[in-house]
Design an enzyme around this catalytic site. Structure first.
Site, PDB file in Angstrom:
ATOM      1  N   SER A 174     -35.350  21.633  17.909  1.00  0.00           N
ATOM      2  CA  SER A 174     -33.918  21.774  17.714  1.00  0.00           C
ATOM      3  C   SER A 174     -33.914  23.305  18.057  1.00  0.00           C
ATOM      4  O   SER A 174     -34.596  24.085  18.910  1.00  0.00           O
ATOM      5  CB  SER A 174     -33.563  21.421  16.687  1.00  0.00           C
ATOM      6  OG  SER A 174     -31.759  21.845  16.600  1.00  0.00           O
ATOM      7  N   ASP A 270     -28.508  13.974  23.982  1.00  0.00           N
ATOM      8  CA  ASP A 270     -29.080  14.849  22.721  1.00  0.00           C
ATOM      9  C   ASP A 270     -27.774  14.630  21.567  1.00  0.00           C
ATOM     10  O   ASP A 270     -26.744  14.940  22.167  1.00  0.00           O
ATOM     11  CB  ASP A 270     -29.501  16.164  23.029  1.00  0.00           C
ATOM     12  CG  ASP A 270     -30.008  16.614  21.856  1.00  0.00           C
ATOM     13  OD1 ASP A 270     -29.137  17.084  20.855  1.00  0.00           O
ATOM     14  OD2 ASP A 270     -31.102  16.848  21.680  1.00  0.00           O
ATOM     15  N   HIS A 337     -31.861  13.313  18.349  1.00  0.00           N
ATOM     16  CA  HIS A 337     -32.228  14.711  18.445  1.00  0.00           C
ATOM     17  C   HIS A 337     -33.586  14.902  17.339  1.00  0.00           C
ATOM     18  O   HIS A 337     -33.377  14.499  16.504  1.00  0.00           O
ATOM     19  CB  HIS A 337     -30.977  15.318  17.747  1.00  0.00           C
ATOM     20  CG  HIS A 337     -31.050  16.874  17.756  1.00  0.00           C
ATOM     21  ND1 HIS A 337     -31.142  17.774  18.886  1.00  0.00           N
ATOM     22  CD2 HIS A 337     -31.128  17.737  16.542  1.00  0.00           C
ATOM     23  CE1 HIS A 337     -31.131  18.950  18.581  1.00  0.00           C
ATOM     24  NE2 HIS A 337     -31.365  19.027  17.238  1.00  0.00           N
TER      25      HIS A 337
END
Length: 404
Positions: A174, A270, A337
């Site tokens: 991330s 995502d 994610h």
């Protein structure tokens, strides 16, 4: 005869043992106290930190640096909130964390990196390790020093043996995955010329796309972030000389210029980007997207169509990087994610597959030059191996995701 309750307890015990077995070990925190004198501190002025599990056997001189994710703060208000959490202060970090997935120390769960020096660098600056503002407002006591934190932690690890690395990977998830792109070449520059160095970005390829209201939410957010943290000087000069510095926070405008081999792992749908770039709360005032964002199975056909369009934008941004024999890609069609630190997504019998290959196998083959891997999945819902993320509804104030 065993009653139902006993069977349930037995099942829970076995499940717990399996989780413990796959989770790997808990690793103690290390504070970089020497960084404080350099001004390399978290938002609240506390020292940066990391967790290090030493390499062994053939991996003793190999290093995997995993940068923690956790969104960003883009202005004084959001950074004040953040500095009172583990994402803004090492004083609020837990002392031990489990290492799983790409950090696992067991060969069966992490075939290529299990015996490397595996380091989890904690994230407490809110700028993907790019901020550098010298002045500290005495009223807020906020320190925007992400770039200094990055360098101080790397210097500490170099002194502890990373300077002798034969192999090294900079990875992250991330906001950490974005940081692994932004710092990829500078990481390469810190290590000896003979070291085999590559970078890995997991769920860090954030794209500059319009939201469902037609607005430019994420572009405005990154613009505020770069201004607040003084990040421009930490971004690629080859990009900032051509366009507004905040645009250089988007991988699509910089990844082509990175010289070090890079592997991009991302879900084309995502879940963070769907929730915060495509359909952020500010663009969905009536909450029409709320149920869909929590569970992709609850999306209406029109919303799926919008998400398919988003996937195409994502793929266009990715493919515009051009061809590169050194680049790796694992772009699945899951609603997910971050897939490298979760054991069930990294390398298990039921992990997501592309071309019958797990993420762990694809990354290992690419790093060791056994086999190149550049695969893009077909469109949702074509991949039955996906573990699609299901979120729980929660108040916006409890979220660490960016809000304008």
């Amino acid at each position: 005869m065993v009653d139902t309750g006993s069977w349930q307890w037995l099942y829970l015990i076995l499940l717990g043992l399996l989780l413990f077995k796959t989770q790997g070990i808990y690793v103690q925190i290390t504070y970089v106290q020497s960084a404080v004198a350099k001004g390399a501190v978290c938002l609240d002025g506390s020292p940066p930190a990391y967790h290090w599990d030493r390499g062994f056997g053939t991996g003793i001189n190999s290093w995997l640096i995993q940068l923690e994710g956790g969104g960003w703060c883009n202005n004084v208000s959001s950074c004040l909130v953040r500095k009172n959490t583990h994402l803004g202060s090492s004083r609020r970090m837990v002392k031990q964390i489990p290492f799983s997935g790409i950090l696992n120390n067991k060969q069966q769960f992490n075939p290529d990196f299990y015996n490397w020096n595996r380091v989890k660098v904690r994230y407490c600056d809110g700028s993907s390790f790019t901020g550098d503002v010298a002045a500290v407002n005495p009223v807020t006591n906020l320190h925007f020093r992400g770039a200094r934190v990055w360098l101080a932690v790397m210097e500490d690890l170099l002194a502890k043996g990373m300077r002798n690395a034969e192999n090294a990977v900079l990875s992250g998830c991330s906001a950490g995955g974005l940081a692994s792109i932004l710092h990829c070449d500078s990481f390469r520059a810190l290590l000896p010329m003979g070291t085999k160095v590559k970078c890995l970005s997991d769920a860090g390829f954030f794209i500059n796309a319009k939201d469902v209201s037609g607005g430019h939410y994420i572009e405005a957010f990154f613009n505020q972030l770069v201004a607040t943290h003084g990040s421009a000087k930490s971004l690629l000069p080859s990009c900032t000389s051509r366009m507004r510095p905040s645009l250089c926070f988007f991988p699509q405008y910089i990844a082509q210029q990175i010289q070090t081999p890079l592997f991009i792992i991302n879900a084309a749908y995502d879940s963070w980007q769907i929730r915060n770039i495509l359909a952020p709360g500010i663009a969905d005032p009536h909450g029409d997207w709320e149920s869909c964002k929590l569970d992709i199975k609850h999306c209406m056909p029109s919303q799926i169509k919008t998400m398919q369009d988003f996937r195409l934008q994502f793929l266009v941004a990715l493919l515009r990087l051009g061809k590169s024999g050194s680049r790796g890609m694992f772009i699945d069609s899951c609603y997910a994610h971050c897939q490298t630190e979760m054991q069930e997504l990294w390398h298990m019998p039921d992990s997501p597959l592309l071309n019958k290959t797990t993420i762990a196998k694809a990354v290992g083959d690419w790093f060791y030059d056994r086999n190149p891997f550049q695969k893009i999945d077909c469109a949702y819902p074509c991949n039955p191996t996906c573990h699609n993320r299901v979120y729980e509804s929660q108040p916006q104030a409890q979220s660490h995701y960016p809000r304008l």
